[in-house]
Design an enzyme around this catalytic site. Structure first.
Site, short mmCIF file in Angstrom:
data_model
loop_
_atom_site.label_atom_id
_atom_site.label_comp_id
_atom_site.label_asym_id
_atom_site.label_seq_id
_atom_site.Cartn_x
_atom_site.Cartn_y
_atom_site.Cartn_z
N HIS A 107 -6.60 -3.68 -5.23
CA HIS A 107 -6.36 -3.64 -3.79
C HIS A 107 -7.68 -3.26 -3.11
O HIS A 107 -7.82 -2.17 -2.57
CB HIS A 107 -5.25 -2.66 -3.44
CG HIS A 107 -3.90 -3.32 -3.36
ND1 HIS A 107 -3.61 -4.29 -2.43
CD2 HIS A 107 -2.79 -3.17 -4.12
CE1 HIS A 107 -2.36 -4.70 -2.60
NE2 HIS A 107 -1.84 -4.05 -3.61
N ASP A 112 -2.75 -2.31 0.32
CA ASP A 112 -1.81 -1.26 -0.13
C ASP A 112 -1.62 -0.22 0.97
O ASP A 112 -0.49 0.24 1.23
CB ASP A 112 -2.29 -0.62 -1.44
CG ASP A 112 -3.74 -0.14 -1.37
OD1 ASP A 112 -4.51 -0.62 -0.50
OD2 ASP A 112 -4.12 0.73 -2.17
N TYR A 307 -8.64 -20.25 7.99
CA TYR A 307 -7.89 -19.62 9.06
C TYR A 307 -8.54 -19.88 10.42
O TYR A 307 -9.76 -19.95 10.52
CB TYR A 307 -7.82 -18.10 8.84
CG TYR A 307 -7.10 -17.70 7.58
CD1 TYR A 307 -6.18 -18.56 6.99
CD2 TYR A 307 -7.32 -16.47 6.99
CE1 TYR A 307 -5.50 -18.19 5.84
CE2 TYR A 307 -6.65 -16.09 5.84
CZ TYR A 307 -5.75 -16.96 5.27
OH TYR A 307 -5.08 -16.59 4.14
N GLU A 384 -7.74 8.42 2.56
CA GLU A 384 -6.29 8.47 2.87
C GLU A 384 -5.97 9.38 4.05
O GLU A 384 -4.88 9.28 4.62
CB GLU A 384 -5.51 8.91 1.63
CG GLU A 384 -5.56 7.87 0.51
CD GLU A 384 -4.96 8.36 -0.79
OE1 GLU A 384 -5.01 9.60 -1.03
OE2 GLU A 384 -4.46 7.54 -1.56
#
Ligand SMILES: [Zn+2]
Length: 404
Positions: A107, A112, A307, A384
């Site tokens: 990831h 995630d 894209y 985090e």
């Protein structure tokens, strides 16, 4: 109803109080990355994480997408929050205790964290259904990394999942180590580029390297095309509506004394408007075929459509910035001076409904954003501590849109 600032402070406090669960889910997802459109293990984890909540869940038919619908206490419009699910074909070298357990997958783009933040926001919003006049759609998509996962979901009716109230606004966050942790970075208008991939096969006539006049040598023609493409960009493209053309792969020949029959080039075209995109794709083809023709070769041009440009609605982008400032403090909210030239398939959603994509800074505090390993790196580490800010912003965008 309490004053907005105190309710916003309360929302952030709730996201912080729930941080352990957000981090736990993120780490479980991080250990078991999957790539592409079929992510059964990731899908099961997301379904389980949302399963306790009063959210109607459906899964994709052509991919392992998940769509959740949370109905507010009163009727109203439908607002979409997006998180993506897929990992990258990279071997993780971070040494984190929760590093990838899947060889060759990681990831590395932080998807995630997006899933974990979206689930955290779903929990906060489920607890605040009384404040919602309308529906929140949770779009959890596979295949963001070049597989057009969002397009599959749109084709399956994502925007009409609540038939009486089609999705009328959308928001997505992307984590990045390019900014200080806990900051929100957004801009009006183009925020990420369109990315198209092209291939050019030159066909001439092979022969002995000592007698080029008896051949049609594709090697110097390939070189001429590479340079002509750069001249095309500087001479034909308005600097205020830019394009990047990069030839990233060149292949020809097999030995010093052989003129090969063919040469191969491939590269990427990055643009920030639909007009520039169409114009540049056409120009690359024109340069390749005409330079080849000038030397009696043929050029076969193929475009692999990537894209479209990710375009933020100006009003929504301003609202994201203001909301982030209220939620996190003025220091934590910044306007990006320029777009990123990467591409993002949330662009397909923003082509259909007004909305915005913003970036959540997550540079670890002991590193500098300029030099920290970035998204897609085998060494990237996302801080985090940034996650509660993202959880609260996701939730607050929906609360504001459905305030009634
Ligand atoms: Zn990404």
């Amino acid at each position: 109803m309490s004053a907005p600032s105190s309710s916003v402070a309360e929302l952030l406090a709730a996201a912080r109080a729930d941080a352990d669960r957000t981090v736990d889910l993120r780490r479980r997802l991080h250990r078991t990355p999957e790539i592409g459109l079929q992510l059964p293990r990731t899908q099961a984890t997301v379904l389980e994480a949302l399963g306790d909540l009063p959210i109607e869940l459906t899964t994709g038919t052509s991919t392992t997408s998940v769509v959740g619908v949370l109905r507010g206490a009163r009727p109203g419009p439908t607002y979409l929050l997006r998180g993506d699910m897929d990992a990258l074909p990279v071997r993780e070298d971070t040494g984190l205790t929760f590093a990838s357990e899947v060889p060759g997958a990681m990831h590395a783009c932080g998807h995630d964290t997006h899933m974990a933040m979206l689930v955290g926001a779903a929990r906060l919003l489920a607890e605040r259904r009384d404040a919602l006049a309308g529906q929140v759609v949770f779009m959890v998509q596979p295949g963001e990394e070049g597989f057009h996962g969002a397009r599959y979901m749109l084709e399956e009716g994502l925007l009409d999942v609540v038939p009486e109230a089609p999705v009328s606004g959308a928001f997505a966050l992307h984590i990045s180590t390019m900014w200080r942790t806990g900051t929100i970075n957004v801009r009006p208008g183009p925020v990420m580029a369109a990315a198209d991939h092209f291939r050019i096969t030159l066909r001439g006539r092979g022969g002995h390297a000592s007698t080029p006049h008896l051949t049609a040598d594709p090697v110097p023609v390939a070189a001429e095309i590479i340079l002509a493409l750069q001249a095309m960009v500087t001479r034909r493209v308005d600097v205020f509506d830019p394009a990047v053309v990069t030839v990233g792969h060149v292949a020809a020949g097999s030995a010093n004394n052989i003129i090969p029959e063919t040469a191969f080039l491939e590269g990427t075209i990055r643009t920030l408007s639909a007009h520039r995109r169409a114009d540049t794709v056409a120009a690359v083809e024109r340069v390749a075929t005409h330079v080849a023709a000038a030397h009696d070769l043929t050029a076969e041009f193929t475009r692999v459509e990537g894209y479209p440009v990710t375009v933020n609605d100006a009003a929504v982008a301003a609202q994201v910035g203001a909301t982030a400032a209220t939620l996190l403090g003025g220091q934590a909210s910044a306007t990006m001076p320029v777009p990123l030239m990467g591409a993002e398939d949330f662009s397909y959603v923003l082509e259909r409904v007004p909305g915005a994509m913003a970036f959540l800074g997550a540079c670890p505090p002991d590193l500098e954003p300029e030099s920290a390993p970035g998204n897609h790196s085998n060494l990237v580490v996302f801080d985090e501590d940034a996650l509660p800010a993202g959880v609260a912003l996701y939730a607050q965008m929906a609360l504001q849109a459905l305030a009634g």
